[in-house]
Write a protein that holds these residues in place. Sequence first.
Motif, PDB file in Angstrom:
ATOM      1  N   SER A 210      -1.491  26.743  21.803  1.00  0.00           N
ATOM      2  CA  SER A 210      -1.010  25.365  21.656  1.00  0.00           C
ATOM      3  C   SER A 210      -1.655  24.444  22.692  1.00  0.00           C
ATOM      4  CB  SER A 210       0.516  25.314  21.755  1.00  0.00           C
ATOM      5  OG  SER A 210       0.915  25.568  23.083  1.00  0.00           O
ATOM      6  N   LEU A 211      -2.107  25.020  23.814  1.00  0.00           N
ATOM      7  CA  LEU A 211      -2.813  24.197  24.791  1.00  0.00           C
ATOM      8  C   LEU A 211      -4.239  23.890  24.339  1.00  0.00           C
ATOM      9  CD1 LEU A 211      -1.703  25.889  28.144  1.00  0.00           C
ATOM     10  CD2 LEU A 211      -0.996  23.657  27.266  1.00  0.00           C
ATOM     11  N   LEU A 212      -4.804  24.826  23.578  1.00  0.00           N
ATOM     12  CA  LEU A 212      -6.178  24.618  23.107  1.00  0.00           C
ATOM     13  C   LEU A 212      -6.217  23.704  21.892  1.00  0.00           C
ATOM     14  CD1 LEU A 212      -7.774  28.184  23.333  1.00  0.00           C
ATOM     15  CD2 LEU A 212      -8.399  26.168  24.655  1.00  0.00           C
ATOM     16  N   THR A 213      -5.224  23.854  21.036  1.00  0.00           N
ATOM     17  CA  THR A 213      -5.172  23.024  19.837  1.00  0.00           C
ATOM     18  C   THR A 213      -3.739  23.025  19.312  1.00  0.00           C
ATOM     19  OG1 THR A 213      -5.794  22.897  17.512  1.00  0.00           O
ATOM     20  CG2 THR A 213      -6.023  25.050  18.544  1.00  0.00           C
ATOM     21  N   ASP A 214      -3.214  21.841  19.055  1.00  0.00           N
ATOM     22  CA  ASP A 214      -1.818  21.824  18.602  1.00  0.00           C
ATOM     23  C   ASP A 214      -1.726  21.904  17.085  1.00  0.00           C
ATOM     24  OD1 ASP A 214      -2.785  19.359  18.181  1.00  0.00           O
ATOM     25  OD2 ASP A 214      -1.593  18.381  19.737  1.00  0.00           O
ATOM     26  N   ALA A 215      -2.885  21.979  16.440  1.00  0.00           N
ATOM     27  CA  ALA A 215      -2.874  21.912  14.978  1.00  0.00           C
ATOM     28  C   ALA A 215      -2.801  23.284  14.300  1.00  0.00           C
ATOM     29  CB  ALA A 215      -4.129  21.185  14.503  1.00  0.00           C
ATOM     30  N   LEU A 216      -2.814  24.336  15.080  1.00  0.00           N
ATOM     31  CA  LEU A 216      -2.906  25.667  14.469  1.00  0.00           C
ATOM     32  C   LEU A 216      -1.629  26.474  14.602  1.00  0.00           C
ATOM     33  CD1 LEU A 216      -6.356  27.241  15.419  1.00  0.00           C
ATOM     34  CD2 LEU A 216      -5.514  26.587  13.172  1.00  0.00           C
TER      35      LEU A 216
END
Length: 368
Positions: A210-216
Amino acid sequence: MPLVRLDISHVRNLSSVRFEPSPQVNLIVGKNGSGKTSVLEAIHLLSFGRSFRSHKHKTYIQHDNEACLIFAQLAQADGRTTRVGLQRQRDGQIDVRIQGQRAQSVIELAERLPVQLINPDAFRLLEGSPSIRRQFIDWGAFHFDHEFISAWRGWQKALKQRNTLLRRGKISASLLSAFDQELIRLGEQVNLSRKAYVEKLTPQFHRVLSLLTDALKVDLHFFQGWDAQKTLSMAVEAGRERDIELGYTHTGPQRADLRVKTATGDALDTLSRGQQKLVVSALKIAQGQLLIDMGRPLVFLVDDLPAELDSQHRQKLCQLLESLNSQIFITSVEPDTTDFTWADSTDVRQFVMQQGELSLLSKGLQES
Ligand SMILES: Nc1ncnc2c1ncn2[C@@H]1O[C@H](COP(=O)(O)OP(=O)(O)O)[C@@H](O)[C@H]1O
Ligand SMILES: [Mg+2]
């Protein structure tokens, strides 16, 4: 535990590379074929006793040389250093030294120098065979559970012997049953370690992703290798006749897998290459974070970072790695390093690799 000094001799095109890395961020830039990956390969060799590029040791020993040698000083928490070294000869012999003393096995190095590798090949964690994911889980279980390695070795031995018996045929179910007690006992132990490890890893993985991408939205499912409703003993018992028919052991921890799924299916089928790279990076960083939380710092090797990731995600990945407070080695062909932004307080050393020669370009960027 970071490497405070590294001496690499006769690994690929690195005849002799000696340097003092930063305990935090090390950036190695250089043209293709200059030897950047070979530096990471040497560090990996020192930790695992094997390369991530080839299983054949002859490929990484420099041509026309009998052996390669990697030597390092590791910083200890009390300020002292530990000297570790590994020599690999063309005839396959391996010599591991810790403080000048011969070590029993490379496992002793793995304990002292845990290394996490993030590279373009890391995709294989998703698309490769289950054995790659088992290795991933087992690496974690090994660092978490001191009993794991001996259970794993004993179980592997029992499994190999059982498969040899089955392959030769002429073994009855009752004879096999007596033989299976050890296999079941150790197999259960291996499985419990793996399960406990995946349970610890899962929340970390979600956090890091979630820190790298919140869309996944991605989930991890551990498959233990047989019906989750059954004990290993029940599964082996029920499978014995079929094993005799097939000539090998068809059920058990040797079939375990870590399934990575999105809401609509396997991560491999539903995510883009870039998203897969983020998932794999999150898995590896989560694994590292767990060790760090146990007070066991580790070294991150990041090869060819720009490949497949856009600039925004590259930056996020770098920030995340930096926040782990670990030693990082990043390679990149791009001389333009604007993607790599670091906090003022971070000790960043940038090195340039040219035809196997490494030179320091800048040190402690922010302070000097
Ligand atoms: N066994 C070997 N002995 C000597 N040179 C090698 C050996 N294996 C590969 N090389 C050379 O070493 C270099 C390795 O480069 P590599 O570390 O992959 O570079 P980079 O990551 O910077 O692209 C290549 O130029 C390759 O031709
Ligand atoms: Mg490379």
